[in-house]
Design a protein around this motif. Structure first.
Motif, PDB file in Angstrom:
ATOM      1  N   SER A  66       0.822  -1.213   0.000  1.00  0.00           N
ATOM      2  CA  SER A  66       0.000   0.000   0.000  1.00  0.00           C
ATOM      3  C   SER A  66       0.855   1.261   0.000  1.00  0.00           C
ATOM      4  O   SER A  66       0.364   2.351  -0.290  1.00  0.00           O
ATOM      5  CB  SER A  66      -0.913   0.018   1.225  1.00  0.00           C
ATOM      6  OG  SER A  66      -0.169   0.209   2.418  1.00  0.00           O
ATOM      7  N   ASP A  84       1.943   2.562   2.670  1.00  0.00           N
ATOM      8  CA  ASP A  84       1.730   3.223   3.955  1.00  0.00           C
ATOM      9  C   ASP A  84       3.029   3.268   4.750  1.00  0.00           C
ATOM     10  O   ASP A  84       3.953   2.506   4.485  1.00  0.00           O
ATOM     11  CB  ASP A  84       0.652   2.455   4.740  1.00  0.00           C
ATOM     12  CG  ASP A  84      -0.029   3.311   5.792  1.00  0.00           C
ATOM     13  OD1 ASP A  84       0.471   4.419   6.068  1.00  0.00           O
ATOM     14  OD2 ASP A  84      -1.055   2.869   6.349  1.00  0.00           O
ATOM     15  N   ALA A 102      -8.793   6.326   3.101  1.00  0.00           N
ATOM     16  CA  ALA A 102      -7.395   5.936   2.886  1.00  0.00           C
ATOM     17  C   ALA A 102      -6.551   6.579   3.985  1.00  0.00           C
ATOM     18  O   ALA A 102      -6.845   7.681   4.429  1.00  0.00           O
ATOM     19  CB  ALA A 102      -6.931   6.406   1.516  1.00  0.00           C
ATOM     20  N   PRO A 103      -5.517   5.894   4.497  1.00  0.00           N
ATOM     21  CA  PRO A 103      -5.033   4.577   4.062  1.00  0.00           C
ATOM     22  C   PRO A 103      -5.690   3.406   4.784  1.00  0.00           C
ATOM     23  O   PRO A 103      -5.323   2.262   4.574  1.00  0.00           O
ATOM     24  CB  PRO A 103      -3.553   4.657   4.401  1.00  0.00           C
ATOM     25  CG  PRO A 103      -3.509   5.480   5.654  1.00  0.00           C
ATOM     26  CD  PRO A 103      -4.588   6.517   5.488  1.00  0.00           C
ATOM     27  N   ALA A 125      -8.531   2.038   4.409  1.00  0.00           N
ATOM     28  CA  ALA A 125      -9.225   1.124   3.498  1.00  0.00           C
ATOM     29  C   ALA A 125      -8.257   0.158   2.829  1.00  0.00           C
ATOM     30  O   ALA A 125      -8.681  -0.896   2.331  1.00  0.00           O
ATOM     31  CB  ALA A 125      -9.975   1.929   2.441  1.00  0.00           C
ATOM     32  N   GLU A 126      -6.945   0.484   2.792  1.00  0.00           N
ATOM     33  CA  GLU A 126      -5.961  -0.374   2.139  1.00  0.00           C
ATOM     34  C   GLU A 126      -5.341  -1.374   3.106  1.00  0.00           C
ATOM     35  O   GLU A 126      -4.524  -2.183   2.704  1.00  0.00           O
ATOM     36  CB  GLU A 126      -4.863   0.492   1.512  1.00  0.00           C
ATOM     37  CG  GLU A 126      -5.388   1.416   0.420  1.00  0.00           C
ATOM     38  CD  GLU A 126      -4.338   2.386  -0.073  1.00  0.00           C
ATOM     39  OE1 GLU A 126      -3.456   2.755   0.736  1.00  0.00           O
ATOM     40  OE2 GLU A 126      -4.393   2.766  -1.246  1.00  0.00           O
ATOM     41  N   ARG A 127      -5.725  -1.301   4.386  1.00  0.00           N
ATOM     42  CA  ARG A 127      -5.221  -2.253   5.360  1.00  0.00           C
ATOM     43  C   ARG A 127      -6.113  -3.495   5.372  1.00  0.00           C
ATOM     44  O   ARG A 127      -7.124  -3.553   4.679  1.00  0.00           O
ATOM     45  CB  ARG A 127      -5.155  -1.589   6.737  1.00  0.00           C
ATOM     46  CG  ARG A 127      -4.175  -0.422   6.755  1.00  0.00           C
ATOM     47  CD  ARG A 127      -4.092   0.267   8.098  1.00  0.00           C
ATOM     48  NE  ARG A 127      -3.183   1.421   8.038  1.00  0.00           N
ATOM     49  CZ  ARG A 127      -2.947   2.233   9.045  1.00  0.00           C
ATOM     50  NH1 ARG A 127      -3.555   2.044  10.220  1.00  0.00           N
ATOM     51  NH2 ARG A 127      -2.120   3.249   8.897  1.00  0.00           N
TER      52      ARG A 127
END
Length: 798
Positions: free
Chosen positions: A330, A332, A367-368, A370-372
C-alpha cells in the motif's frame, strides 16, 4: 571478403578481435587474484581493511556453501537488497560461486518496483543487510517464489528492532494523556500523515467492533492487547462476561479503569508489554484482539511469539483477531511494522489454526485505512447456539499467495567452503540480471553471461594497466551496471575497493576529502556524479598531488569543460569517456580524452573495445558510409543473453549479426550515431523515447504509464528539459472533470517509480498539443519545458 548482406565489410579499425580467457567465470578471476596476492587489501572501509583477498575468497566460499544448503545453485536468481558495505560484495561473490546469478535492486525503489523485478526472475532468495531486512521481509506477498532471506551482516533476529521499554512507556503515556479520544488512541499524531476526522475514527472503531462482535456473546471472555485509549474496549466491554486489557501505558490503563468504574463494565486491566502476557493474565479467552497494535510492535518475530502465546490462551474454538494490519504494497508508512499476508499464512502454533485474511474491499473507511486488512486466527467457529459463529461473510477473504513456500530468515554460519573450481555453472550462464527502465511500465531485466563480464574485465585491466596498487572509490549503486567492474574487475586485478557508507556517499565534501587524503587511484561514475563531486571543490585551492590517476565517465553526455576541471584538481588523472549499454555489458567503446576542442558538439563516443563490433546502419540494415548518421548496433562478446522472461522483446532487440559467420546476435541500441574519418564514433542521441537523465536510462513510456494509472489522469507525456548533468524530466498531463494537483500526482508517481524517474516538474494542461498528423507534439512540449511557460496550460508546478 563480402558480408552476408552483400555489403563490403567494415573498415580496418572495426577489427577488434583479441584472445581472452573465455572459459573462465567471474569468480574464477577473483579467486585467482586471491592466490596471487592473498594478503593485499581487497575491501576497505573507514575502519580499515575489512577483507584481504584471501579472507574475502574464503568468506565467499562459506556464503556459497550456505546458499547451496538452501537450494541455491545453477539457474537460480538471488536478489540483493543492501547498502554499500563489504558484506554485500562478499554476498555477491558467494552467489556466483554457488552457480547462481545475482539480481541487484536499489533499496530506494518503491517496494512495488522491487517486487516486479524479482518476480520476473522467479527469485527464491534475497540477500539483505540489517538496514533493509524489513524491506526484504515485506516482499513476501509481492514475490510468491521467495522462500529465503539471508542476512548479510547480522542475525536473523535483526528483522526486529530493539525494545526500549522506558521510551515506549513514556511515548504512550504522552499519547494517552491527550484530551481528545482520537488523539489518545494514536490518530493524527504523525506529521505529514493523512488527517482523520471524528467520523473517520468512528468508522474505524465500528469496523473493528463489528468483526469482534460477530465472534462473541454474553458468555465470552475477551483479551485486548494494546487497549490504548479504550476505543474498542468501551464499545465491547458491556457485551461480554469479562474484558481484559493490557497496555504499556499506565496513563491509558488509569483512564480506562476510571471509565470502567463509572460505567460498571466488567473490565480487568494490566500495565505491561505484549511479550509479558503469561505473567499478566490468566485463564482462557474466547477472543484475543490486537487492534492497530501490530504496526507498533518491534518486528515480525516479536509478533509471532505474541500470537503463539495468544493461541495457548484460547478456549476451544476461540479466535485471535489482528485488526488494521498495514499491507506493505500500500505504500503506507514504512516506519511502522508492515506485514505481508504470508506472515500469517506461515504462522504455526497450538490453537492458531489457519489464517483467514479479510480484505477491506468496498469498505467506507478512508485511505489509508481502506488499504489495510484484518486477520482471523484460530480453529473453525463452533456451532452450538451460535456461540463463536462468524458473521463476517460480506468481507472477502484474500486468496493471494496460497501455495507459496514458507519464508525463512537465516544468516551464513558454518565452516563449509565451496571452492571456486567446484561451481556448477559455465561461462555461458548468466552472472547477473540488472534491471533498466521499460516502456510497458515494467522494468526490463538484462541477462549478462560470465563470458561477457570476463571479456570486459580482461580488456579494462590490460588496456588501462590496473594493478594491485590501485584502489577504486566505489560510488555507484549495485543496481547500476558500473558496479560490475567496480567490484569484480578491481578485485580480479588484485586491487582494492574503497567502500563508503550510504550516508557518506551523499556528502560530496567527504568524497573530495577521501580523494585528496587517501591513496585512491580510480574513479568510475556517470558525469552527474562527477559534477556533484566537483561542486564540493568550489572555493578550494587545489593542493598537493592526489593519487587519483584514472577517471572513467560514462552513461550520459560529458560536459566539454569537465575533463579540464577534473585535471585542475587531480593533475595526474587520465579522463576516459566510455559508452555502451546495459545490454552490452557495461561498456563496449571508449575514448581517451585529451585536449577538448570547445567547438566540438560533444566528446567523441570513441572506438569499440576488444571483441566488440559496432554497426551504423540505415533502415534496411545496410552499412552507412563514414560521416552518415544511422542506427547504432553493438555486436561481439559483450552482447547480453537477452531480457529475463521476455522472449518477444529479446527477439526484437537482439537480432542476427550479419557479419558473424556463427550467427551470433547484435543489439539494436535505439541510438543514432555516425563514424568519423578517424575511426571514432559520434553519438547523436536516442532514436526513440528512451533517455538518459543523470546517468540513469529511462523509458519515457515507463514514466507515462505510471502517471496514467492515476484515476484522474487521461493522458500523460514526459519530455527531457536541458542536457547533460542539468537534464530533468518534465511531465505534462490532462485530467478528467476532477483534476489532480501536481503535488498529488508527484506523490502518486513516487509510489511506483524510483526517485530518479519521478519528474522534476508536473504541468497540467487543458489539452496536449498535437501535430498536423494528430500525434502529440513533443517538440512543442519540449519548447514549453525549456522556456518554463506551459502552452495551453491550466495549472503548473515548477
Amino acid at each position: 571478403m563480402t558480408g552476408v548482406l552483400g555489403q563490403p565489410p567494415p573498415p580496418a579499425w572495426f577489427d577488434t578481435a583479441r584472445p581472452f580467457p573465455r572459459h573462465l567465470r567471474v569468480h574464477d578471476l577473483v579467486s585467482a587474484a586471491a592466490d596471487r596476492v592473498p594478503d593485499r587489501p581487497a575491501l576497505v572501509t573507514d575502519h580499515g581493511v575489512a577483507y584481504t583477498h584471501r579472507d574475502l575468497d574464503r568468506a565467499a566460499g562459506r556464503t556459497a556453501a550456505h546458499l547451496r544448503d538452501r537450494g541455491v545453485g545453477r539457474g537460480a536468481y538471488v536478489g540483493l537488497l543492501s547498502g554499500h558495505h563489504p558484506e554485500a560484495v562478499r554476498g555477491l561473490l558467494g552467489v556466483l560461486r554457488a552457480g547462481a546469478a545475482y539480481v541487484p535492486v536499489d533499496p530506494r525503489w518503491p517496494l512495488d518496483r522491487i517486487g516486479r523485478a524479482l518476480r520476473q526472475v522467479d527469485c527464491a532468495c534475497v540477500l539483505a543487510d540489517v538496514r533493509h531486512l524489513r524491506t526484504a521481509f515485506e516482499l513476501a506477498d509481492l514475490v510468491p517464489t521467495l522462500r529465503d532471506i539471508v542476512v548479510l551482516d547480522g542475525p536473523p533476529t535483526a528483522v526486529d528492532r530493539a525494545i526500549a521499554p522506558e521510551a515506549v512507556e513514556d511515548l504512550w503515556d504522552t499519547v494517552a494523556a491527550r484530551d481528545d479520544l482520537g488523539a489518545a488512541a494514536g490518530f493524527n499524531l504523525r506529521a505529514g500523515a493523512p488527517t482523520f476526522t471524528g467520523r473517520d475514527i468512528d468508522a474505524y472503531r465500528d469496523h473493528v467492533v463489528a468483526l469482534a462482535d460477530a465472534l462473541v456473546d454474553r458468555r465470552s471472555r475477551v483479551l485486548e492487547i494494546g487497549c490504548g485509549a479504550g476505543l474498542i474496549l468501551r464499545a465491547l466491554a458491556g457485551r461480554v462476561s469479562e474484558y481484559v486489557g493490557v497496555d504499556p501505558s499506565s496513563v491509558a490503563i488509569g483512564r480506562n479503569q476510571e471509565w470502567a468504574r463509572q460505567a460498571g463494565a466488567p473490565v480487568t486491566l494490566r500495565v505491561g508489554f505484549a511479550h509479558e502476557l503469561a505473567t499478566l493474565v490468566t485463564g482462557a479467552f474466547d477472543l484475543v484482539i490486537l487492534a492497530s497494535t501490530a504496526q507498533f510492535l518491534p518486528g515480525p518475530r516479536y509478533l509471532q511469539q505474541v500470537l503463539r502465546e495468544c493461541g495457548r490462551m484460547l478456549t476451544p474454538g476461540g479466535r485471535v483477531l489482528v485488526a488494521d494490519v498495514i499491507d506493505p504494497s500500500s505504500g503506507d508508512d514504512p516506519g511502522l511494522l508492515r506485514l505481508p499476508t504470508r506472515f500469517f499464512r506461515d504462522l504455526r502454533g497450538p490453537g492458531l489454526g489457519a489464517a483467514r485474511v479479510l480484505r477491506r474491499t468496498g469498505s467506507a473507511l478512508p485511505a489509508p485505512l481502506a488499504e489495510r486488512y484484518d486477520v482471523l486466527l484460530g480453529a473453525a467457529p463452533r456451532d452450538d447456539a451460535g456461540h463463536g459463529a462468524e458473521r463476517v461473510g460480506t468481507i472477502p477473504e484474500d486468496t493471494s499467495g496460497h501455495g507459496a513456500e514458507r519464508l525463512d530468515i537465516t544468516t551464513v554460519d558454518g565452516d563449509a567452503v565451496v571452492p571456486a573450481a567446484a561451481t556448477h555453472c559455465t561461462a555461458e550462464d548468466p552472472a547477473y540480471c540488472i534491471f533498466t527502465s521499460g516502456s510497458t511500465g515494467d522494468p526490463k531485466g538484462v541477462l549478462v553471461p560470465h563470458r561477457a563480464v570476463v571479456n570486459l574485465i580482461d580488456w579494462v585491466n590490460r588496456e588501462f594497466g590496473v594493478t594491485p596498487d590501485d584502489r577504486l572509490l566505489f560510488v555507484t549503486s549495485f543496481a547500476f551496471d558500473l558496479s560490475v567492474y567496480d567490484m569484480f574487475g578491481v578485485l580480479a586485478a588484485g586491487a582494492s575497493v574503497r567502500l563508503v557508507g550510504d550516508r557518506e556517499l551523499a556528502d560530496p565534501d567527504h568524497l573530495v576529502d577521501l580523494l585528496q587524503t587517501e591513496e585512491i587511484t580510480f574513479w568510475d561514475s556517470a558525469p552527474a556524479a562527477m559534477a556533484y563531486l566537483l561542486s564540493a571543490t568550489a572555493g578550494r585551492t587545489p593542493g598537493g598531488e592526489p593519487a587519483l590517476r584514472r577517471v572513467f565517465l560514462s552513461g550520459d553526455w560529458i560536459p566539454l569543460g569537465m575533463p579540464a576541471e577534473i585535471r585542475r584538481h587531480f593533475p595526474r588523472a587520465e579522463v576516459v569517456a566510455l559508452g555502451g549499454a546495459t545490454e552490452a555489458t557495461v561498456w563496449s567503446n571508449y575514448y581517451r580524452v585529451g585536449a577538448v576542442d570547445p567547438s566540438w558538439p560533444s566528446i567523441p563516443y570513441g572506438r569499440p573495445m576488444q571483441n566488440a563490433r559496432y554497426h551504423v546502419r540505415d533502415g534496411s540494415l545496410r552499412p552507412c558510409p563514414v560521416g552518415t548518421a544511422g542506427d547504432l548496433y553493438i555486436a561481439g562478446e559483450c552482447v547480453a543473453l537477452g531480457y529475463a522472461g521476455d522472449p518477444a522483446l529479446t527477439g526484437r532487440r537482439f537480432i542476427r549479426d550479419p557479419y558473424d559467420p556463427d550467427g551470433a546476435t547484435m543489439y539494436r541500441t535505439g541510438d543514432r550515431a555516425r563514424w568519423l574519418p578517424d575511426g571514432n564514433l559520434q553519438f547523436l542521441g536516442r532514436a526513440d523515447h528512451q533517455v538518459k537523465v543523470r546517468g540513469y536510462r529511462i523509458e519515457l513510456g515507463d514514466v507515462e504509464s505510471a502517471l496514467s494509472r492515476h484515476p484522474a489522469v487521461t493522458e500523460a507525456v514526459t519530455v527531457v528539459a536541458g542536457r547533460a548533468s542539468g537534464a530533468d524530466l518534465v511531465a505534462f498531463y490532462t485530467c478528467r472533470s476532477d483534476p489532480v494537483a501536481p503535488e498529488d500526482l508527484r506523490r502518486h508517481a513516487a509510489r511506483t517509480l524510483p526517485s530518479y524517474m519521478v519528474p522534476a516538474a508536473f504541468v497540467r494542461l487543458d489539452a496536449l498539443p498535437v501535430t498536423d498528423n494528430g500525434k502529440v507534439d513533443r517538440a512543442a512540449l519540449l519548447r514549453s519545458a525549456a522556456d518554463g511557460r506551459p502552452r495551453r496550460a491550466g495549472t503548473g508546478s515548477r
